[in-house]
Write a protein that holds these residues in place. Structure first.
Motif, mmCIF file in Angstrom:
data_model
loop_
_atom_site.group_PDB
_atom_site.id
_atom_site.type_symbol
_atom_site.label_atom_id
_atom_site.label_comp_id
_atom_site.label_asym_id
_atom_site.label_seq_id
_atom_site.Cartn_x
_atom_site.Cartn_y
_atom_site.Cartn_z
ATOM 1 N N HIS A 1 26.831 36.926 31.924
ATOM 2 C CA HIS A 1 27.996 36.116 32.285
ATOM 3 C C HIS A 1 27.869 35.568 33.707
ATOM 4 C CE1 HIS A 1 29.107 39.862 34.290
ATOM 5 N NE2 HIS A 1 30.100 39.224 34.901
ATOM 6 N N GLU A 2 28.618 34.528 33.971
ATOM 7 C CA GLU A 2 28.638 33.923 35.305
ATOM 8 C C GLU A 2 29.573 34.765 36.184
ATOM 9 O OE1 GLU A 2 26.820 31.213 36.021
ATOM 10 O OE2 GLU A 2 26.057 31.097 33.970
ATOM 11 N N GLU A 3 28.981 35.555 37.071
ATOM 12 C CA GLU A 3 29.791 36.473 37.884
ATOM 13 C C GLU A 3 30.755 35.739 38.815
ATOM 14 O OE1 GLU A 3 28.093 40.466 39.066
ATOM 15 O OE2 GLU A 3 26.260 39.270 38.995
ATOM 16 N N SER A 4 30.388 34.542 39.219
ATOM 17 C CA SER A 4 31.259 33.795 40.125
ATOM 18 C C SER A 4 32.539 33.326 39.450
ATOM 19 C CB SER A 4 30.512 32.580 40.679
ATOM 20 O OG SER A 4 30.120 31.707 39.621
ATOM 21 N N MET A 5 32.567 33.390 38.101
ATOM 22 C CA MET A 5 33.733 32.900 37.366
ATOM 23 C C MET A 5 34.515 34.029 36.709
ATOM 24 S SD MET A 5 32.016 29.516 35.598
ATOM 25 C CE MET A 5 33.597 28.973 34.946
ATOM 26 N N GLU A 6 34.182 35.282 37.017
ATOM 27 C CA GLU A 6 34.893 36.387 36.384
ATOM 28 C C GLU A 6 36.259 36.576 37.034
ATOM 29 O OE1 GLU A 6 33.237 40.232 38.904
ATOM 30 O OE2 GLU A 6 32.308 39.714 36.982
ATOM 31 N N ALA A 7 37.165 37.180 36.274
ATOM 32 C CA ALA A 7 38.525 37.443 36.765
ATOM 33 C C ALA A 7 38.926 38.841 36.336
ATOM 34 C CB ALA A 7 39.502 36.414 36.211
ATOM 35 N N LEU A 8 39.209 39.684 37.301
ATOM 36 C CA LEU A 8 39.565 41.078 37.053
ATOM 37 C C LEU A 8 41.039 41.287 37.354
ATOM 38 C CD1 LEU A 8 38.578 44.016 36.452
ATOM 39 C CD2 LEU A 8 38.161 44.223 38.911
ATOM 40 N N ALA A 9 41.711 42.012 36.457
ATOM 41 C CA ALA A 9 43.141 42.267 36.672
ATOM 42 C C ALA A 9 43.515 43.628 36.106
ATOM 43 C CB ALA A 9 43.983 41.181 36.014
ATOM 44 N N SER A 10 44.463 44.296 36.762
ATOM 45 C CA SER A 10 45.029 45.552 36.275
ATOM 46 C C SER A 10 46.524 45.348 36.106
ATOM 47 C CB SER A 10 44.739 46.692 37.258
ATOM 48 O OG SER A 10 43.361 46.944 37.344
ATOM 49 N N LEU A 11 46.946 45.333 34.856
ATOM 50 C CA LEU A 11 48.344 45.062 34.544
ATOM 51 C C LEU A 11 48.902 46.150 33.647
ATOM 52 C CD1 LEU A 11 47.968 41.250 33.720
ATOM 53 C CD2 LEU A 11 48.859 42.238 35.837
ATOM 54 N N LYS A 12 50.009 46.769 34.067
ATOM 55 C CA LYS A 12 50.737 47.721 33.237
ATOM 56 C C LYS A 12 49.816 48.815 32.689
ATOM 57 C CE LYS A 12 54.110 44.221 31.835
ATOM 58 N NZ LYS A 12 54.720 43.495 30.702
ATOM 59 N N GLY A 13 49.013 49.410 33.559
ATOM 60 C CA GLY A 13 48.195 50.546 33.158
ATOM 61 C C GLY A 13 46.973 50.195 32.348
ATOM 62 N N LYS A 14 46.545 48.948 32.309
ATOM 63 C CA LYS A 14 45.338 48.563 31.597
ATOM 64 C C LYS A 14 44.529 47.618 32.478
ATOM 65 C CE LYS A 14 47.528 44.682 29.175
ATOM 66 N NZ LYS A 14 47.898 44.137 27.855
ATOM 67 N N THR A 15 43.229 47.604 32.229
ATOM 68 C CA THR A 15 42.333 46.745 32.993
ATOM 69 C C THR A 15 41.785 45.661 32.088
ATOM 70 O OG1 THR A 15 41.684 48.549 34.455
ATOM 71 C CG2 THR A 15 40.210 46.662 34.344
ATOM 72 N N THR A 16 41.878 44.418 32.530
ATOM 73 C CA THR A 16 41.325 43.303 31.762
ATOM 74 C C THR A 16 40.290 42.575 32.615
ATOM 75 O OG1 THR A 16 43.030 41.750 32.508
ATOM 76 C CG2 THR A 16 43.453 42.974 30.466
ATOM 77 N N GLN A 17 39.267 42.104 31.952
ATOM 78 C CA GLN A 17 38.197 41.384 32.629
ATOM 79 C C GLN A 17 37.881 40.119 31.843
ATOM 80 O OE1 GLN A 17 36.545 41.989 35.426
ATOM 81 N NE2 GLN A 17 34.999 40.391 35.246
ATOM 82 N N GLN A 18 37.884 38.980 32.511
ATOM 83 C CA GLN A 18 37.554 37.720 31.858
ATOM 84 C C GLN A 18 36.109 37.348 32.162
ATOM 85 O OE1 GLN A 18 40.439 34.588 32.580
ATOM 86 N NE2 GLN A 18 42.110 36.063 32.676
ATOM 87 N N PHE A 19 35.362 36.987 31.109
ATOM 88 C CA PHE A 19 33.962 36.621 31.225
ATOM 89 C C PHE A 19 33.765 35.175 30.783
ATOM 90 C CE2 PHE A 19 33.913 41.154 30.193
ATOM 91 C CZ PHE A 19 33.073 41.650 31.162
ATOM 92 N N TYR A 20 32.790 34.535 31.410
ATOM 93 C CA TYR A 20 32.372 33.222 30.931
ATOM 94 C C TYR A 20 30.854 33.215 30.798
ATOM 95 C CZ TYR A 20 31.236 28.289 30.721
ATOM 96 O OH TYR A 20 30.731 27.064 30.341
ATOM 97 N N PHE A 21 30.357 32.807 29.627
ATOM 98 C CA PHE A 21 28.928 32.703 29.369
ATOM 99 C C PHE A 21 28.572 31.235 29.163
ATOM 100 C CE2 PHE A 21 30.127 36.947 28.043
ATOM 101 C CZ PHE A 21 29.078 37.744 28.481
ATOM 102 N N ASN A 22 27.621 30.751 29.930
ATOM 103 C CA ASN A 22 27.176 29.365 29.817
ATOM 104 C C ASN A 22 26.181 29.260 28.660
ATOM 105 O OD1 ASN A 22 26.212 26.768 30.109
ATOM 106 N ND2 ASN A 22 26.033 26.883 32.321
ATOM 107 N N LEU A 23 26.573 28.569 27.593
ATOM 108 C CA LEU A 23 25.744 28.466 26.391
ATOM 109 C C LEU A 23 25.150 27.072 26.212
ATOM 110 C CD1 LEU A 23 28.112 30.375 23.923
ATOM 111 C CD2 LEU A 23 26.333 31.315 25.406
#
Length: 422
Positions: A117-139
């Motif tokens: 994945h493109e690390e420069s475009m990742e987005a990390l968030a911790s909301l309401k006791g859970k962790t979410t991570q957004q990934f983008y893959f250049n295809l």
């Protein structure tokens, strides 16, 4: 087949000319070719450049890859190559990290690609006791003619360690031993449809795959993301990436910081774990399985190769003028070992020998070749039948392309398995 044979012949010529691996054609080899063939340096350069372009075009490349030293070859791709390659160890078993879904996908694909994945475009968030991570893959490096039949997102997770009872063997001990935790957590994979304009809000997404995993294990987890990738590569959907959600069933009783610490055991971001050295091999990996409409799948390469070898052994029992001869193509001789990961070379073989009259049955001749040889026996103006390849098999190559993406691809008609008069 003619194009492949011509390419292999040119490669053989290059092997004779070359004396190093600093480039495709080192200066010593260039001078030798110019002197022996009485060619001008300009014509020599033009011929050698055309030779390289033709070979690269045969591999589906527009230019010679020049990967950097930071390029990473995922171990999973190496395992796939070893398992499916005709040149690999035939006793190699299916990797434990390879799921049944990937095994079925490989049986339909002749091209397997991996993406980080493109690390420069990742987005990390911790909301309401859970962790979410957004990934983008250049295809965008996937060719338009390649049909993606399946895709998997691979995520590595570490063993979660918990506190045990105090160590009573030492009276002065005030610490607790760490033992594997006995809980579990759920990993959800979403396709992102729309990124919210307001910061801090969750994106619009749909669930692709989910799995409840045990805290007491360290292993790779594979998730089926085929619907999303197929839509993106066919132009029917826009690629906004994936969202990985790590959720613990008991997180309702945890504070947000405790939940975030436990979520760090899923390696979805460089910032979520301390072992930076292992990150290149432990980071999330997207693997696509596709077919360009030419030849067999990667999985079928070994079976076809083994069948051809058995057939060739039976033919070699006969003593014949037209037969197969050894020819080993070493990629380091032409400097291609810089981007071809495996194999280091392969046995291509070639056919040579006479097709004497009358043609014996074991020469694997066509009716036309028999008639042509018969006419040649009374009219020398008609040439004899030629000794040519009659049976060829594929090989698998693991290499880095122009974009430093690691690809496992099956190439047809690369190895001569049988010769005959045609």
């Amino acid at each position: 087949m003619v194009a492949v044979v011509r390419s292999l012949m040119v490669l053989l010529i290059a092997q004779v000319l070359l004396e190093g691996a600093t480039g495709l054609i080192p200066e010593v080899g260039r001078r030798k070719y110019s002197e022996s063939g009485k060619q001008s340096p300009e014509r020599t350069e033009s011929f050698l450049n055309e030779f390289e372009l033709r070979l690269l075009n045969m591999f589906g490349l527009r230019r010679r890859p020049t990967p950097s030293k930071q390029a990473v070859v995922p171990q999973y791709m190496v395992d796939l190559y070893r398992m499916h390659s005709a040149n690999g160890d035939h006793s190699t078993k299916r990797p434990k990290s390879m799921g049944k879904h990937a095994d079925r996908a490989a049986s339909k694909a002749n091209t397997i690609r991996s993406f980080h994945h493109e690390e420069s475009m990742e987005a990390l968030a911790s909301l309401k006791g859970k962790t979410t991570q957004q990934f983008y893959f250049n295809l965008t490096s996937i060719p338009d003619e390649e049909l993606i039949t399946s895709a998997e997102l691979r995520i590595y997770r570490d063993q979660v360690m918990g506190a045990a009872a105090p160590n009573i063997s030492s009276r002065n001990s005030t610490t607790s031993d760490k033992v594997p935790a006995g809980g579990s957590h759920r990993i959800n994979i979403y396709e992102i449809f729309r990124v919210p304009a307001t910061h801090g809000r969750e994106p619009l997404a749909r669930l692709l795959d989910t799995r409840l995993v045990q805290d007491s294990l360290s292993r790779w987890e594979s998730f089926d993301v085929s619907p999303a990738v197929s839509q993106w590569t066919s132009g029917k959907g826009h690629n906004h990436g994936f969202m990985v959600e790590v959720h613990h069933p008991e997180q309702g009783a945890m504070d947000g910081e405790h939940a975030k610490k436990r979520s760090k055991h899923v390696r979805v971001s460089r910032s979520l774990h301390q072992d930076q050295d292992s990150w290149p091999q432990a980071r999330p990996l997207l693997v696509t399985y596709g077919h360009d409409g030419r030849g067999d799948s990667v999985l079928h390469t070994r079976e076809k190769r083994q069948a051809a070898l058995r057939k060739q052994r039976r033919k070699q029992q006969h003593k014949a003028s037209c037969k197969r001869h050894a020819l080993y193509v070493d990629f380091s001789d032409v400097g291609w070992n810089e981007w071809i990961v495996a194999p280091p070379g392969y046995h291509a073989f070639y056919c040579q020998g006479e097709c004497p009259f009358p043609l014996a049955d074991h020469l694997n001749s066509t009716n036309h070749a028999i008639v042509q040889t018969l006419v040649n026996s009374v009219n020398s103006n008609i040439p004899r039948a030629c000794c040519v390849p009659t049976d060829l098999s594929p090989i698998s190559l693991l290499y880095l392309d122009e974009y430093e993406k690691v690809i496992l691809k099956n190439y047809q008609d690369m190895v001569v398995e049988g010769c005959g008069c045609r």
